[in-house]
Enzyme design. Sequence first.
Site, PDB file in Angstrom:
ATOM      1  N   CYS A  41       0.853  -1.192   0.000  1.00 45.33           N
ATOM      2  CA  CYS A  41       0.000   0.000   0.000  1.00 45.33           C
ATOM      3  C   CYS A  41       0.882   1.232   0.000  1.00 45.33           C
ATOM      4  O   CYS A  41       1.833   1.306   0.784  1.00 45.33           O
ATOM      5  CB  CYS A  41      -0.899  -0.011   1.240  1.00 45.33           C
TER       6      CYS A  41
ATOM      7  N   HIS B 261      -9.022  -3.959  -2.183  1.00 42.81           N
ATOM      8  CA  HIS B 261      -8.121  -3.164  -1.324  1.00 42.81           C
ATOM      9  C   HIS B 261      -8.480  -1.670  -1.428  1.00 42.81           C
ATOM     10  O   HIS B 261      -8.589  -0.978  -0.418  1.00 42.81           O
ATOM     11  CB  HIS B 261      -6.670  -3.410  -1.763  1.00 42.81           C
ATOM     12  N   GLU B 262      -8.694  -1.204  -2.663  1.00 47.08           N
ATOM     13  CA  GLU B 262      -9.015   0.215  -2.868  1.00 47.08           C
ATOM     14  C   GLU B 262     -10.415   0.555  -2.365  1.00 47.08           C
ATOM     15  O   GLU B 262     -10.630   1.623  -1.779  1.00 47.08           O
ATOM     16  CB  GLU B 262      -8.881   0.593  -4.348  1.00 47.08           C
TER      17      GLU B 262
ATOM     18  N   HIS C  62     -10.345   1.254   1.212  1.00 43.10           N
ATOM     19  CA  HIS C  62      -9.857   2.607   1.526  1.00 43.10           C
ATOM     20  C   HIS C  62     -11.015   3.607   1.575  1.00 43.10           C
ATOM     21  O   HIS C  62     -11.061   4.468   2.454  1.00 43.10           O
ATOM     22  CB  HIS C  62      -8.863   3.089   0.465  1.00 43.10           C
TER      23      HIS C  62
HETATM   24 ZN   LIG Z   1      -3.735   0.939  -0.050  1.00 43.96          ZN
END
Ligand SMILES: [Zn+2]
Length: 165
Positions: free
Chosen positions: A92, A134-135, A138
């Site tokens: 990341c 993963h995004e 966020h």
């Molecule tokens: Zn990330």
Amino acid sequence: MLKIVKFPDSVLRENLPEFDFSNPITDPKQLEKDMLELMYQNDGIGLAANQVGIKTRVFVMGHSANPEAGQAFFNPMIVSNTETLADMEEGCLSFPGIYVKIKRPTAIKARWQNSAGEWEEDDFDGYNCKCFLHELDHLEGITYQDRVSTLKWALAVKKTKKRNR
Ligand SMILES: [Zn+2]
């Protein structure tokens, strides 16, 4: 100029509001271009809005080897996902040098708006699937650190320090 926000900046903990194409906080096409550029400069494959201090639901994905294929995903959502999980290593840009294996669905169907505000839908698997999830995390204020045990994270951090010595 956009800049990458590093952990533990509190903006990484925010659940972001939707991007409103009828009343945009910023030009979506310019934002897509700027975020992709910054991501490529930092050798990333994904970058979320709060990672550059912008509070709206959008992330970019792509690879510097084929920059034309990079794109932004506004207001993304998961339509369906597999029950089976795969354990793959993730990094990341907000946690430089820390790589840890995270379990996530092996494939998803997702929907989002492109930078023109049009809805698109597609299937993702492998690294694209992992990156998309993963995004998306966020945008909800969740980082990959939250997805592993304290012990597993501590080991990953230790490995990073050794590598940098
Ligand atoms: Zn990330």
